[in-house]
Design a protein around this motif. Structure first.
Motif, PDB file in Angstrom:
ATOM      1  N   VAL B 562       0.458  -0.871  -0.063  1.00  0.00           N
ATOM      2  CA  VAL B 562       0.124  -0.294  -0.109  1.00  0.00           C
ATOM      3  C   VAL B 562       1.509   1.616  -0.383  1.00  0.00           C
ATOM      4  O   VAL B 562       1.754   1.257   0.640  1.00  0.00           O
ATOM      5  CB  VAL B 562      -1.020  -0.206   1.470  1.00  0.00           C
ATOM      6  N   GLU B 570       2.736   0.210   3.799  1.00  0.00           N
ATOM      7  CA  GLU B 570       2.419  -1.555   4.584  1.00  0.00           C
ATOM      8  C   GLU B 570       2.342  -2.832   3.418  1.00  0.00           C
ATOM      9  O   GLU B 570       2.462  -2.232   2.006  1.00  0.00           O
ATOM     10  CB  GLU B 570       0.867  -1.780   5.176  1.00  0.00           C
ATOM     11  N   VAL B 577      -2.590  -8.568   4.598  1.00  0.00           N
ATOM     12  CA  VAL B 577      -3.111  -7.206   4.701  1.00  0.00           C
ATOM     13  C   VAL B 577      -4.489  -7.123   4.375  1.00  0.00           C
ATOM     14  O   VAL B 577      -4.975  -6.188   5.631  1.00  0.00           O
ATOM     15  CB  VAL B 577      -2.205  -6.277   3.446  1.00  0.00           C
ATOM     16  N   LEU B 578      -5.530  -7.690   3.749  1.00  0.00           N
ATOM     17  CA  LEU B 578      -6.845  -7.305   3.149  1.00  0.00           C
ATOM     18  C   LEU B 578      -7.536  -7.474   5.069  1.00  0.00           C
ATOM     19  O   LEU B 578      -8.127  -7.321   5.175  1.00  0.00           O
ATOM     20  CB  LEU B 578      -7.392  -8.582   2.332  1.00  0.00           C
ATOM     21  N   ARG B 580      -6.440  -8.510   8.373  1.00  0.00           N
ATOM     22  CA  ARG B 580      -5.355  -6.755   9.313  1.00  0.00           C
ATOM     23  C   ARG B 580      -4.991  -7.099   9.315  1.00  0.00           C
ATOM     24  O   ARG B 580      -3.672  -6.378   8.714  1.00  0.00           O
ATOM     25  CB  ARG B 580      -5.085  -9.045  10.078  1.00  0.00           C
ATOM     26  N   PRO B 581      -5.415  -5.420   8.914  1.00  0.00           N
ATOM     27  CA  PRO B 581      -4.676  -4.446   7.985  1.00  0.00           C
ATOM     28  C   PRO B 581      -4.006  -3.728   9.430  1.00  0.00           C
ATOM     29  O   PRO B 581      -5.130  -3.884  10.350  1.00  0.00           O
ATOM     30  CB  PRO B 581      -5.718  -3.563   7.125  1.00  0.00           C
ATOM     31  N   HIS B 583      -1.973  -0.485   9.221  1.00  0.00           N
ATOM     32  CA  HIS B 583      -1.914   1.177   9.220  1.00  0.00           C
ATOM     33  C   HIS B 583      -3.007   1.323   8.640  1.00  0.00           C
ATOM     34  O   HIS B 583      -4.739   0.670   8.713  1.00  0.00           O
ATOM     35  CB  HIS B 583      -0.916   1.287   8.203  1.00  0.00           C
ATOM     36  N   THR B 586      -4.308   1.437   6.004  1.00  0.00           N
ATOM     37  CA  THR B 586      -5.097   1.117   5.038  1.00  0.00           C
ATOM     38  C   THR B 586      -6.541   1.107   5.572  1.00  0.00           C
ATOM     39  O   THR B 586      -7.364  -0.389   4.501  1.00  0.00           O
ATOM     40  CB  THR B 586      -4.065  -0.380   5.136  1.00  0.00           C
ATOM     41  N   GLN B 587      -6.180   0.509   6.897  1.00  0.00           N
ATOM     42  CA  GLN B 587      -7.623   0.396   6.828  1.00  0.00           C
ATOM     43  C   GLN B 587      -8.774   1.146   6.997  1.00  0.00           C
ATOM     44  O   GLN B 587      -9.513   0.857   5.773  1.00  0.00           O
ATOM     45  CB  GLN B 587      -7.932   0.664   8.659  1.00  0.00           C
ATOM     46  N   LEU B 590      -9.660   0.305   2.950  1.00  0.00           N
ATOM     47  CA  LEU B 590     -10.670  -0.522   2.734  1.00  0.00           C
ATOM     48  C   LEU B 590     -12.017  -0.596   2.860  1.00  0.00           C
ATOM     49  O   LEU B 590     -13.104  -0.976   2.481  1.00  0.00           O
ATOM     50  CB  LEU B 590      -9.867  -1.879   3.645  1.00  0.00           C
ATOM     51  N   HIS B 648       5.239  -9.405   6.310  1.00  0.00           N
ATOM     52  CA  HIS B 648       3.738  -8.341   6.719  1.00  0.00           C
ATOM     53  C   HIS B 648       3.831  -8.013   7.557  1.00  0.00           C
ATOM     54  O   HIS B 648       5.061  -7.335   8.508  1.00  0.00           O
ATOM     55  CB  HIS B 648       3.123  -8.894   7.461  1.00  0.00           C
ATOM     56  N   VAL B 650       5.154  -3.516   8.491  1.00  0.00           N
ATOM     57  CA  VAL B 650       3.935  -1.847   8.296  1.00  0.00           C
ATOM     58  C   VAL B 650       4.708  -1.076   8.835  1.00  0.00           C
ATOM     59  O   VAL B 650       5.886  -1.146   9.673  1.00  0.00           O
ATOM     60  CB  VAL B 650       2.687  -2.261   9.432  1.00  0.00           C
TER      61      VAL B 650
END
Lengths: 461, 656, 325
Positions: B562, B570, B577-578, B580-581, B583, B586-587, B590, B648, B650
């Motif tokens: 991202v 992130e 990522v999708l 358990r975002p 940042h 990102t949240q 989404l 992962h 961030v």
């Protein structure tokens, strides 16, 4: 008939080269569908095709006037053949009567007498002031001079009938040979190619040209000028000058503008800076002044090197070409800037970036991707410039920095006739004829240019 | 309130008039939002312009009736109609950037409407304008009145457009794709604003959109348009619970979604029929999976399925379309060594100012990006417009020279290479562009376009080349006779296939796809996504997939990065990522994507403001001015990467 | 802003130097001063002494760039290039064939030139913009179609015809104003009416067509649709929205010629006997007075470059997008 020798003046060579290039280009276009589609749009445009017909007539005259030769002089047998100083063209040969039958001075259109009174010796002695008979105009009337109008009317009528019959024949030929035409479809304007406009224009052209032609055998249709030359003949001779100025100039400027414009836009950086600098410098000198300065210098060169030219025609011809070069060099900047801007836009397009990603070389990208996508701008610019150049020739020749004074052109005609409106009574025909011919040529060129622009401009499509 | 009956609109083309809208009828009551849904070219924008009687020069109102509170609009004179336009009915457009007059101040453009419809001027008008700007959520409205449109951001311009529309106190607001040109986080703000204003004022709203997510978020009733006709009208609940028309069903099935990972998307074969060649029967028959003989013979009549849910279809069934399922290939291959490795990539553009044109700063388009892509995998680079994601793509290809950083392809560094060596080294790397209309040279035949890449290699001659060409065309699903045709003969989706074939011609190991589907309709997008996925399975090609669309990411990506303001915030495996975002950005991204289903009262995070300019990025963490969790530390230091798992990471001081 | 103008002025310098070198090359390298002397003296009077005298009289007897005979600074200054070209930068243009100071002559002749060119320019701009606005307002109607036809016809007519025809009809047949000449003070208007009128008429065709295209381009923009959606009457849409936006390209396009108005018009001035710079230039061309032509080329370039700078400044004035950024 004596022997003759073919003379190819420089401008003749360029004219026929241009014609060949045009035909070759036509062949290429026929093989590239996107361009063919655009030309088909031009072909469907009625005004465009009508003006193209008129332009073709002018081009025909110009081409006839671009085949030059020199006649062999009568010499004693055994001596080497010598040729006349005078260079003639096929048009001159066709219009021999017009060329050779000079009067003494001004005569009005279709007149049988001079325009000014002179003192004449009466057959029975004594003198009288009267309008003298012309040496050639209306000569065939003899004593029946009062029947002049009737004779003109009759000749005209006969010619009109002839023209109409000829036109019908052309229509019949077109209707029967062109695929899927048929005269009904042509009449209703339903053909893909605008035959109706072409034929209608051809009809008008014939209806004007044939009567003028048949009258010109006995009369000076547009009168004569100060030194008694036939004005119609001068008009015919001016056509070639105008065409050469309009076409050869673009030929000169085109490679400069296209090459430098694309290179500046594609490579940017210092190449761009240099090219921009050059055209800003050239552009910043007002056009007329730059032309004036260059033409003055050219005159000095010509005048100080008389040995370079075999004949007067050759000198006038080279001067004409030099003028084309000067006009070309002073006028490439506009197109160059346009192409540079367009190239800057094109090079950011994704298909060019895709080509770069493939590792295609720069010259290849320019040749395959950029140049073909700029062709429409070049074609539009070419036809747009033509009419401007024809008008410019008249102004430049008038100012004295145009073609050689011995060369017939619209500009020199106007220049020679400039004081005639001040005379009493007014001599109007020279100016009127020159302006009208020029108007028809330029109007046709402008309308054709519009048709081209509408067909080629992607925004208009 | 608004009743449209049998409205027919056409465009003149030569001697005849082609009907773009052929007899549509609907009604909108006060306080209701009616959405017109359809793909491009189905006549929905023409309908909106027809309602305002603002068709372009070639447009003609052929017949029908438009009544506003019983008043027949089509019978009004042009002068009377002007009292309605901007007064009782107002309109906002798709492109806020071009829809405002660039040389008039915001204040003048609003004042015009007040003058025209409310006869307000002077201080009263000023007060009203300030009030309006405040209502549409513009801070510091007094100052904004004297500003010009170019001084405002995209979202602000659209707010000003809304203020202009509201100035005439309209009963009906027509919104023509009001958020299509905006980023998701801004789109969410504008949709919230529109919904709020509508509730406050009790306006009727006609919402025109192609986006099922926007429909789900906004509409109370929905009409689906296809080829100039309405084919289904239903309430929001019925529409999402049980769409009846095969076209509507196909639209839903074509949407990429995380739930369909590993399956092929349903596609609609063919394309919308041209205006000049409308079929006699049902217009969807040619593309319909449920097509029957009667469909081609006669146009279906309206049929009421349940109260208020009408559909125009001969087919009586209800089941959703049988899904064309693909094989589930979600066997996670063991992570191989990366094929492409990007380290600390920077692309800075200098800003020059002053007498000597000194460099006074840099636009940090890309500011330290590191990526890894393994063979056969897909990395999605996600971000909003202006975050630098496209620049990353071009810098990887060396189409733009990076300012700093390393790009290694199979271990070989690219940035040091020049000229022919560079061209040779990057051949396994190809790009597919966003705009299928700009990516093919209009003057070349398709065969020449595809061969362009091959020829450089001088690989294969004559028959061999022709065979390779045919094989490529078959591979991307195009007929073999495509070779001798020109790009303008093809639709957007077909052109994108050609672009893919061109890229495949050099047998690339990695394709950089720059928003390859964002210019396409949903059904066509599905075809292209399926194709890309199929090619990956067959050829093992890796993708760097640059996009702003999370639905596409869901469907296609193995890994996600991202981006925000030139940096990656992130990075991780797609599921990490999708689901358990970590940042906040990102949240928020989404949660801002409108879901194409009835919302499950999900908590929405709304970001304030818009992305700042990369010329002057905020201090510390670039995201702190918009971050709900920002603290003093965020204002000062840029956060270093925190590992959440082996894959992962961030960049946030307070990962969630 | 000031830095911007200064920078533009600074950029103008290399261009002026380029113009200077170009004219120098054209006038002294294409032809040697000997050639010019031969030409000016005519075939009969060419003798080596006459040529030497002619050159010495005009200062053409020095070396082109570097004078090895001189010492110190004057190796560079005592040359043709310095005398004839470099001095133009400070407004020293030398003397014409008739011995008069060119700079003074130019100063005296600017007034009459401007008296014709300025009213022609202003009036022409007003008339053509109004006409173009009219055509754009009634676009795609018979008025528009015939208006464009008229424009194409008018631009196909030679400029010479407008002058000759206008002079003949208005001054000679109708005797409304004097045919030519120029007067001082308020009396001058009788001499100005005709050339200004003809100047305006001859420019209508091409300018109107160009402006009409600009207007039509604006008409198709999105903000016009917004303005209509507000319920504004068409006149307001045109005068408040379209005209304002279209004036940006129109104004900035014409600003570049404003300084050149000082130069006057070659044709008009020679036909009407106006003692301005245009007729001065024509006379110089006909008399092959190289010094004057050289001076006019340089001044033309200076004025054009000033026009370019004014164009840049006018952009910042009329376009808020540039003014505020």
């Amino acid at each position: 008939m004596n022997g003759w020798q073919l003379v190819i003046l420089w401008s003749d060579g360029l004219v026929w080269l241009l014609l060949a290039a045009g035909l070759a280009l036509g062949g290429l276009i026929a093989r590239s569908p996107p361009l063919r589609v655009a030309w088909q749009r031009v072909g469907a445009n009625r005004i465009g095709m009508a003006s193209a017909t008129v332009l073709l007539a002018f081009v025909g005259i110009g081409l006839l006037d671009s085949l030059h030769y020199r006649v062999a002089l009568d010499g004693k047998p055994g001596e080497p053949i010598r040729y006349a100083i005078e260079v003639l063209s096929v048009l001159d040969a066709l219009a021999t009567p017009l060329r050779t039958r000079n009067e003494k001075t001004y005569s009005a259109p279709l007149a049988s007498r001079l325009y000014a009174k002179e003192t004449l010796d009466q057959p029975g002695g004594g003198a009288q002031r009267d309008y003298p008979r012309l040496k050639h105009g209306g000569l065939h009337l003899g004593e029946r001079e009062n029947e002049r109008l009737a004779d003109i009317a009759f000749t005209t009528f006969r010619a009109v009938v002839l023209a109409f019959l000829g036109w019908l024949a052309v229509v019949a030929v077109v209707a029967s040979t062109v695929n899927g035409a048929g005269w009904r479809k042509i009449w209703r304007g339903e053909t893909a190619f605008a035959w109706s406009a072409v034929l209608a224009t051809l009809g008008v052209l014939l209806l004007v040209a044939v009567p003028v032609f048949s009258l010109s055998g006995q009369y000076h249709v547009f009168g004569t000028d100060k030194v008694g030359q036939d004005v119609l003949y001068q008009i015919l001779k001016s056509v070639r000058t105008a065409l050469i100025i309009g076409l050869v100039t673009t030929l000169v400027m085109l490679p400069l503008a296209v090459l430098l414009g694309i290179v500046a836009g594609y490579f940017r950086g210092w190449v761009d800076d240099v090219i921009q600098y050059v055209y800003t410098v050239l552009n910043s000198i007002p056009g007329v002044l730059l032309i004036a300065a260059a033409v003055l210098m050219m005159q000095v060169v010509i005048d100080t090197h008389p040995a370079w030219f075999a004949t007067a025609a050759e000198r006038a011809d080279l001067r004409l070409l030099a003028l084309c070069f000067i006009l070309g060099i002073t006028s490439w900047t506009g197109l160059c800037r346009l192409l540079r801007g367009e190239t800057l836009k094109l090079r950011e397009l994704e298909y060019i970036q895709a080509a770069q990603a493939f590792g295609v070389s720069s010259t290849r990208i320019i040749g395959r991707h950029i140049l073909p996508n700029l062709m429409h701008i070049v074609i539009i610019a070419l036809v747009m410039d033509f009419s401007g150049l024809v008008l410019a020739e008249a102004v430049l020749s008038y100012v004295g920095i145009g073609v050689d004074p011995t060369m017939t052109s619209f500009g020199t005609m106007i220049n020679n006739a400039r004081m005639e409106l001040g005379r009493e009574p007014v001599v109007w025909w020279s100016l009127a004829a020159a302006f009208s011919a020029m108007f028809i040529l330029v109007l046709a060129a402008n309308l054709f240019a519009d048709a081209i622009r509408d067909a080629f401009d992607p925004r208009a499509a | 309130m608004l009743e449209v009956h049998d409205l027919r609109l056409g465009f003149t083309a030569g001697p005849q008039t082609l009907l773009a809208v052929d007899g549509i009828s609907f009604a909108i009551s006060r306080g209701e939002t009616f959405a017109l849904l359809g793909e491009s070219g189905c006549g929905k924008s023409a309908t909106a312009q027809g309602l305002m009687r603002l068709l372009p020069a070639a447009g003609r109102l052929v017949g029908g009736s438009i009544r506003l509170d019983g008043e027949e609009l089509l019978a009004l004179s042009e002068a009377q109609m002007r009292a309605y336009r901007g007064g009782r009915m107002a309109m906002i457009f798709q492109e806020p950037a071009t829809s405002l007059n660039p040389v008039l101040t915001v204040g003048r453009q609003i004042a015009e409407v007040l003058q025209q419809h409310q006869a307000l001027s002077g201080p009263a008008a000023s007060a009203r304008m300030v009030d309006l700007l405040r209502q549409v959520g513009i801070a510091d409205p007094e100052r904004r009145l004297d500003e010009y449109p170019f001084q405002l951001s995209g979202g602000m311009k659209q707010r000003v457009m809304i203020a202009i529309a509201l100035a005439g106190e309209p009963d009906l607001l027509i919104a023509d794709e009001p958020t299509t040109a905006l980023d998701v986080t801004v789109q969410a703000q504008i949709l919230d604003l529109l919904a709020q204003l509508q509730v406050d004022r009790g306006m009727g709203m006609l919402l025109i959109t192609h986006d099922l997510g926007v429909v789900a978020r906004m509409a109370q009733r929905i009409g689906v348009m296809y080829a100039g006709e309405l084919v289904e009208v239903a309430s929001r609940e019925d529409f999402f619970a049980q769409p009846r028309h095969p076209y509507t069903q196909a639209l839903f099935a074509a949407l990429p979604d995380v739930a369909r990972r590993g399956m092929a998307l349903a596609t609609i074969p063919g394309q919308v029929p041209a205006l000049a060649a409308m079929p006699a029967g049902c217009r969807f028959a040619e593309r319909c999976p449920q097509v029957m003989a009667v469909c081609r013979a006669e146009a279906p009549a309206w049929r009421e399925v349940t109260a208020g849910h009408v559909v125009r279809c001969h087919w009586q069934g209800a089941a959703a379309m049988p899904m064309q399922t693909g094989d589930a290939d979600e066997t996670e291959s063991a992570v191989k060594p990366p094929y492409l490795a990007v380290d600390g990539l920077k692309v800075h553009f200098p800003i020059r100012q002053g007498f000597w044109q000194r460099t006074v700063g840099h636009v940090r388009a890309v500011d330290g990006v590191s990526l890894r892509i393994s063979p056969g995998r897909t990395l999605a680079l996600v971000g909003e417009s202006g975050c630098g994601k496209t620049t990353v793509g071009k810098a990887v290809l060396q189409l733009i020279k990076p300012t700093a950083g390393q790009v290694r392809l199979a271990g070989q560094p690219l940035e040091a290479l020049q000229g022919a060596a560079l061209r040779k080294a990057r051949r396994p790397l190809q790009m597919i562009f966003q705009d299928p209309f700009a990516s093919l040279n209009p003057r070349l035949r398709i065969g020449e376009i595809i061969l362009e890449g091959m020829r450089v290699d001088a690989r294969g001659k004559g028959n061999e080349t022709a065979a390779a060409l045919t094989r490529l065309l078959v591979q991307v699903g195009l007929p073999a006779d495509t070779v001798d045709r020109y790009p303008h003969e093809f639709s957007g989706g077909q052109r994108q296939r050609i672009a893919i074939a061109r890229a495949l011609a050099v047998q690339p190991a990695l394709l950089i796809c720059d928003e390859p589907t964002s210019a396409l309709d949903v059904s066509v997008q599905a075809q292209i996504l399926n194709l890309l996925k199929q090619l990956q399975a067959d050829l093992g090609v890796a993708y760097l997939f640059i996009t702003h669309n999370f639905a596409v990411v869901d469907y296609l990506a193995h890994d996600i990065a991202v981006m925000y303001l030139g940096r990656i915030v992130e990075q991780g495996r797609a599921d990490e990522v999708l689901s358990r975002p970590a940042h906040p950005y990102t949240q928020a991204l989404l949660s801002a994507v409108p879901a194409p289903r009835l919302a499950l009262a999900r908590q929405r995070i709304r970001l304030p403001g818009e992305t700042p300019s990369p010329a002057r990025p905020p201090s510390g963490c670039h995201f702190h001015p918009r971050c709900p969790q920002a603290s003093e530390r965020c204002r000062q230091d840029y956060p270093s990467g925190t590992a959440r798992s082996a894959t992962h990471t961030v960049n946030c001081h307070f990962p969630l | 802003m000031l830095a911007y103008i200064l920078r533009r002025l600074f950029y103008a310098l290399p261009i002026l130097i380029g113009v200077n070198l170009l004219t120098f090359a054209l006038f002294f390298i294409v032809n040697t001063p000997d050639d010019m002397a031969r030409m000016q003296l005519g075939v009969k009077r060419v003798t080596p002494e006459a040529i030497a005298h002619w050159k010495a009289e005009r200062g053409y007897d020095k070396p082109l760039f570097i004078n090895l005979a001189a010492s110190g600074l004057s190796t560079v200054t005592n040359t043709i290039f310095f005398d004839k070209s470099a001095r133009m930068f400070v407004g020293d243009f030398g003397r014409a064939e008739d011995g008069r100071d060119i700079a003074r002559e130019i100063g005296a002749r600017m007034g009459p030139s401007l008296a014709i060119a300025l009213p022609t320019f202003m009036l022409g701009l007003f008339v053509t913009v109004s006409f173009a606005l009219l055509l754009a307002f009634f676009r795609a109607t018979a008025l528009d179609v015939w208006g464009v036809v008229l424009c194409v016809a008018m631009m196909s007519i030679s400029g010479l015809f407008y002058i000759i025809g206008g002079q003949y009809l208005i001054a000679k047949v109708w005797k409304l104003v004097p045919i030519s000449g120029f007067g001082d003070g308020l009396d001058a208007w009788r001499f100005l009416v005709l050339p200004v009128f003809i100047g305006v008429i001859s420019g209508i065709g091409s300018s109107t067509r160009w402006y009409r295209t600009i207007f039509l381009e604006e008409v198709s923009k999105d903000y016009v649709r917004t303005a209509r959606a507000k319920g504004l009457p068409e006149t307001l849409v045109f005068f408040r929205h379209i005209l304002r936006n279209a004036m940006i390209p129109i104004l900035t396009g014409v600003v570049v010629v404003i300084p050149l108005l000082f130069m006057g018009s070659l044709l008009t001035e020679s036909f009407f006997g106006i003692p301005g710079l245009g007729s001065y230039t024509i006379d110089a061309i006909n008399a092959q007075d190289f010094a004057v032509v050289r001076a006019m080329v340089f001044i033309g370039a200076v004025l054009y470059i000033i026009g370019l700078i004014l164009t840049d400044i006018s952009y910042t004035l009329v376009d808020p997008r540039i003014r505020f950024s």
